[in-house]
Enzyme design. Structure first.
Site, PDB file in Angstrom:
ATOM      1  N   CYS A 184       0.851  -1.196   0.000  1.00  0.00           N
ATOM      2  CA  CYS A 184       0.000   0.000   0.000  1.00  0.00           C
ATOM      3  C   CYS A 184       0.884   1.243   0.000  1.00  0.00           C
ATOM      4  CB  CYS A 184      -0.905   0.039   1.229  1.00  0.00           C
ATOM      5  SG  CYS A 184      -1.873  -1.461   1.475  1.00  0.00           S
TER       6      CYS A 184
ATOM      7  N   HIS B  34       0.683   4.900  -1.371  1.00  0.00           N
ATOM      8  CA  HIS B  34       0.192   5.749  -0.281  1.00  0.00           C
ATOM      9  C   HIS B  34       1.271   5.854   0.792  1.00  0.00           C
ATOM     10  CE1 HIS B  34      -3.903   5.483  -1.936  1.00  0.00           C
ATOM     11  NE2 HIS B  34      -3.745   4.180  -2.029  1.00  0.00           N
TER      12      HIS B  34
ATOM     13  N   ARG C 112     -13.048  -0.026  -2.739  1.00  0.00           N
ATOM     14  CA  ARG C 112     -11.848   0.761  -3.043  1.00  0.00           C
ATOM     15  C   ARG C 112     -10.581  -0.064  -2.805  1.00  0.00           C
ATOM     16  NH1 ARG C 112      -9.832   4.104  -6.404  1.00  0.00           N
ATOM     17  NH2 ARG C 112      -8.273   2.466  -6.371  1.00  0.00           N
TER      18      ARG C 112
ATOM     19  N   CYS D  61      -7.644  -1.496  -5.263  1.00  0.00           N
ATOM     20  CA  CYS D  61      -6.208  -1.269  -5.084  1.00  0.00           C
ATOM     21  C   CYS D  61      -5.462  -2.604  -5.162  1.00  0.00           C
ATOM     22  CB  CYS D  61      -5.934  -0.539  -3.773  1.00  0.00           C
ATOM     23  SG  CYS D  61      -6.414   1.209  -3.838  1.00  0.00           S
TER      24      CYS D  61
END
Lengths: 236, 196
Positions: free
Chosen positions: A172, A176, A220, A224
């Site tokens: 992630c 991010h 969401r 991803c």
């Protein structure tokens, strides 16, 4: 708000997309003028919450989302949390599934046959989510963090965030991980710091103007993981 | 003896609360499911992914060096010139397709380059996860050494930076040798818009 931010991001990609942006903005203004479809979806979610279903033909109205049976106020803001009756930590979707099975007598297979919906037909989970999240407006997001299984769940979430995996080696944090990064024109929020994540997470579930689709956080994150080139993370 | 065992179990608790990459992998193997070409082996880490996870992408210098040397060995250079056609390269750089569960196996993949990098000044919709590559050939040169580096970097970005956030686009089977050559041309050919 979310829709507005998305519109602004689109507007920046100017030239080639100029026409699409104009159309998007027009559509957005129209939507605001007519009353947001998000409100309509909330009403549909409320109907589903109250509708008797399943072999036992009862509604979900006695479902305990953590604040007591049938109490919806602030429930979403305090999830995920530990539930004694199931002896595990559950988020909204897994708790709803628990209630569909225990209260309504529905099978896991039947209840999860359609977790994510489409633009014209949102799924039951999406409609219930937006209705229930609506009852937490203005409540601070505070998932459970005191019970040992809640702590373990939090630690696991953090480990997952930095876990590099899949055919393209992403975690992630690849996308991010640092402030101010973008994929194309899409801004990527840093999500591993609660202060930074809270205002972002508070905008979910979201109505996406770009696809006229109602989407949940589960959707969401699943998308991803699609970009991370693994399989889907929501085992049915 | 019994008391000791109990004590060490209590002491071990904080360590147990911190899941290891192996624990996380076990949970992914339990909870994830395969779809399309994204089979279950996708949630099994290779050695490099494991070390990068364990060190939060900052392996000690000697470990990084060893990993990079290992990754360098995976790079297969084609015979002849490494420079293809920058026009085809531009299309490959634009495309973000490939290896996801909704991509059809066998369909041409892209490099997702614009997702992370600025390249041609004509494309304003570019990401910023990677550095700008605008003017790459103009500033770095276009000779055989640079061609070899760019080909290698695209084939296996980890050979030059062990825990890079850039995918290993050749080594993962995403891009073909011909596609990587076209991307080398996009970055280096003086006629490419990248070098305008």
């Amino acid at each position: 708000m979310k829709a507005l931010a998305f519109g602004a991001a689109l507007a920046l990609s100017c030239a080639a997309y100029g026409q699409d942006v104009a159309k998007e903005i027009q559509r957005y203004r129209q939507m605001v003028a007519e009353g947001s479809p998000a409100e309509l979806f909330e009403l549909e979610g409320e109907e589903l919450w109250k509708k008797p279903q399943g072999p036992k033909n009862v509604s979900l109205q006695r479902c305990d989302l953590g604040e007591g049976p049938g109490v919806l106020k602030a429930a979403y803001a305090h999830l995920p949390r530990y539930f004694k009756d199931a002896d595990r930590v559950m988020d909204l979707e897994s708790r709803l599934l628990h209630c569909m099975s225990t209260l309504q007598g529905r099978s896991r297979e039947e209840a999860t046959a359609r977790v994510f919906g489409s633009a014209d037909r949102p799924s039951e989970f999406e409609l219930l989510s937006i209705y229930i999240a609506g009852q937490s407006r203005g409540v601070k997001i505070e998932p459970g963090l005191s019970q040992p299984k809640e702590k373990a769940s939090y630690e696991l979430g953090r480990a997952l965030y930095f876990h590099r995996v899949g055919a393209w080696d992403f975690s992630c944090a690849s996308c991010h991980g640092d402030e101010g990064k973008r994929i194309r024109m899409q801004e990527l929020p840093v999500l591993y710091k609660p202060e930074a994540a809270r205002p972002v997470i508070a905008t979910w579930p979201a109505y996406r103007v770009s696809t006229s689709q109602l989407v949940t956080l589960q959707w969401r994150m699943n998308d991803c993981y699609r970009q991370m080139r693994t399989g889907p993370g929501n085992k049915r | 003896m019994r008391r000791l065992a109990l004590l060490s179990a209590v002491l071990a608790f904080p360590a147990m609360a911190d899941p290891t990459p192996a624990d996380v992998q076990g949970i992914m193997q339990r909870d994830f499911h395969p779809r399309g070409q994204a089979t279950m082996d996708r949630v099994v880490q290779d050695g490099l992914q494991r070390v990068c996870t364990e060190t939060r992408d900052r392996p000690p210098a000697d470990v990084a060096k060893a990993l990079e040397a290992d990754q360098l060995k995976t790079i297969v250079y084609p015979e002849g010139s490494l420079m293809g056609d920058w026009k085809r390269g531009e299309a490959i750089a634009q495309s973000g397709r490939g290896l996801t569960w909704n991509d059809k196996p066998g369909d041409p993949a892209g490099g997702s380059c614009y997702n992370c990098h600025e390249l041609s000044p004509k494309e304003l919709s570019h990401g910023t996860i990677g550095p700008s590559l605008r003017g790459f050939g103009k500033t770095r040169g276009t000779g055989p050494e640079v061609q070899r580096y760019v080909y290698g970097k695209i084939y296996n970005a980890k050979a030059y930076n062990a825990c890079s956030q850039m995918p290993r686009l050749g080594a993962s089977g995403t891009l073909t040798a011909a596609q990587i050559k076209d991307l080398v041309a996009l970055l280096l050919d003086p006629a490419s818009p990248v070098n305008e």
